[in-house]
Scaffold this active site. Sequence first.
Site, PDB file in Angstrom:
ATOM      1  N   GLU A 177       0.865  -1.172   0.000  1.00 13.38           N
ATOM      2  CA  GLU A 177       0.000   0.000   0.000  1.00 13.38           C
ATOM      3  C   GLU A 177       0.908   1.230   0.000  1.00 13.38           C
ATOM      4  OE1 GLU A 177      -2.728   0.493   3.296  1.00 13.38           O
ATOM      5  OE2 GLU A 177      -3.550   2.315   2.372  1.00 13.38           O
ATOM      6  N   LYS A 218       4.678   0.507   9.689  1.00 15.49           N
ATOM      7  CA  LYS A 218       4.687   1.767   8.934  1.00 15.49           C
ATOM      8  C   LYS A 218       4.159   2.915   9.774  1.00 15.49           C
ATOM      9  CE  LYS A 218       3.363   0.071   4.638  1.00 15.49           C
ATOM     10  NZ  LYS A 218       2.420   0.143   3.520  1.00 15.49           N
ATOM     11  N   ARG A 264       5.597 -12.890   9.383  1.00 18.50           N
ATOM     12  CA  ARG A 264       6.249 -11.646   8.996  1.00 18.50           C
ATOM     13  C   ARG A 264       7.603 -11.541   9.690  1.00 18.50           C
ATOM     14  NH1 ARG A 264       2.483  -7.826   9.162  1.00 18.50           N
ATOM     15  NH2 ARG A 264       3.832  -6.055   9.370  1.00 18.50           N
TER      16      ARG A 264
END
Length: 564
Positions: free
Chosen positions: A37, A273, A263
């Site tokens: 994104e 983020k 992850r």
Amino acid sequence: MDPTQATPTTDFIRDIIDEHNRTGRFNQRVATRFPPEPNGYLHIGHAKSVCLNFGIATQYGGTCNLRMDDTDPAGETMEYVESILRDVRWLGFDWEDRLFYASDYYERLYQYAVQLIKMGKAYVCSLSAEEIRKYRGTLTEPGKESPYRNRSAEENLDLFQRMRAGEFEEGAHVLRAKIDMASPNITLRDPVIFRIKKEPHYRTGNQWLIYPMYDFAHCLSDSIERITHSICTLEFENNRPLYDWFLDELGVKDHPQQIEFARLNLSYTILSKRRLIELVQRKCVSGWDDPRMPTVAGLRRRGYTPAAIRDFCARIGVAKNDSIVDVALLENCVREDLNAAAPRVMAVLRPLRLVIDNYPEGRVEEFDCPYHPQNPGMGSRKVPFSRVLYIEQEDFMEIPPKKFFRLAPGREVRLRYGYFIKCVNAIKDPKTGNAVEVHCTYDPATRSGFAPDGRKVDATIHWVSADHSLPAEVRLYDRLFKVPNPMEGGDDFLKHLNPKSLEVAKNCRVETSLAKAEPASRYQFERTGYFCADSVDSAPGKLVFNRTATLRDSWAKAAEKGKK
Ligand code: ATP
Ligand code: MG
């Protein structure tokens, strides 16, 4: 290294693909994608996903798309898109002509939603966000059906169309999938699939006033692009049944297989983020590309090589359970890469003047110094030597403690690539008592670095000639956080910032061969560490170097001693 030639590895994801290839589920086709994104810069966790998706495509002779998963106008920008393209390319991967944007699929996604409404599988719900949350139930209690759940398809179509036309305020209505409010999987309790958002989007501007939710957009984008293996992180495991539900109900031709992996979590590092944005906005760092940031842009500016990052991703592999990788492993990967590839040069970070009393004034010799001790192919350069040199302050001690083998009054050491010198005395600053100039004599017979009489010295120190060296600023970067888990203790992670993560040495002296150091070029400063010319601030005449890594892991040593 050509990333397309990466050694084939195996792991549970590749096992699944092998099985699909065996059964012919996707007709031997392998199509993956990397779907960021564009609401922030890529970090080392994303690099893991990039290496995985592009690596698999290469290994199986398939394709990997790059797709901007841009379905939320808030925070998405073209600057982020451009940074992502730059970073993926820099990591060594090529999406060829397969750059896609979820925002290009808005109309198709809208039509898919209309299809669900017509099938009686989606409805416009007019509960408030708060009520929707309440109605959803909990892990132990089933949810409650919305009073709007049984609106007719006609009414739903009309309302949805008017949502699109902008007739309603944000939050007045949402479109929800009609699945099962009693499902043990909360994700399936009539999830929202479209919402009103009257915010301009960086690509579609004001064209859309409703936006699809991630779960709806993601699986359908994958299907539109004919992805076979939709690889994502573990937190989406519970969303897989929803992913499949949308694709099954809509009867799409291409139904990708979602596969989840753990992850990357890194010690001493934050990889969220939202929190990285906070570090940038609060100016805890100089920007997304601050060399202390775990972003690809930060690592690049720090001096990391794409090969080192790919090597790191290959070494950690992929697994099904969450774990924390030691950041020392990442640091080691760059050390190993630069150890082989970086030319050696001499730089003095905290200069101390050294005068060789018996060396003729005005005389200059040139020593031929190899760029790499193990790799003669890298050639050599001439390093001027003269009567007045600079050495590191820390290489001299007036009253040396035990185990200090470097320069001290009466002590003899070797100058790297040059003579033996013996310390006569030191001139001190009367105020501070610190040595400001060291006087030595040299032995002309030791030009080769060895004494003909066979006497030995205990240390070799680096140096530059005072008149034949250049000033430089050196930024000594260290870990940004001082604790292994900065998120320990919740959101207050800023208190764990390492106050010593950046020390600027402004009065350094470097050998003249660095005069034209190209921005981003990498070196080993002998005995000091790996450095690169800063890609933003360094220029001929105004040299700035960033420390990429120390020569050895000082944190492990400090931990042993209980320091830091
Ligand atoms: P954050 O949670 O920090 O906001 P994100 O996961 O939402 O990040 P995206 O832009 O959606 O960021 O991520 C793009 C891709 O990178 C996704 O497929 C995601 O699974 C993957 N990814 C993100 N973070 C990591 C990580 N730490 N390790 C491995 N893959 C990751
Ligand atoms: Mg995400």
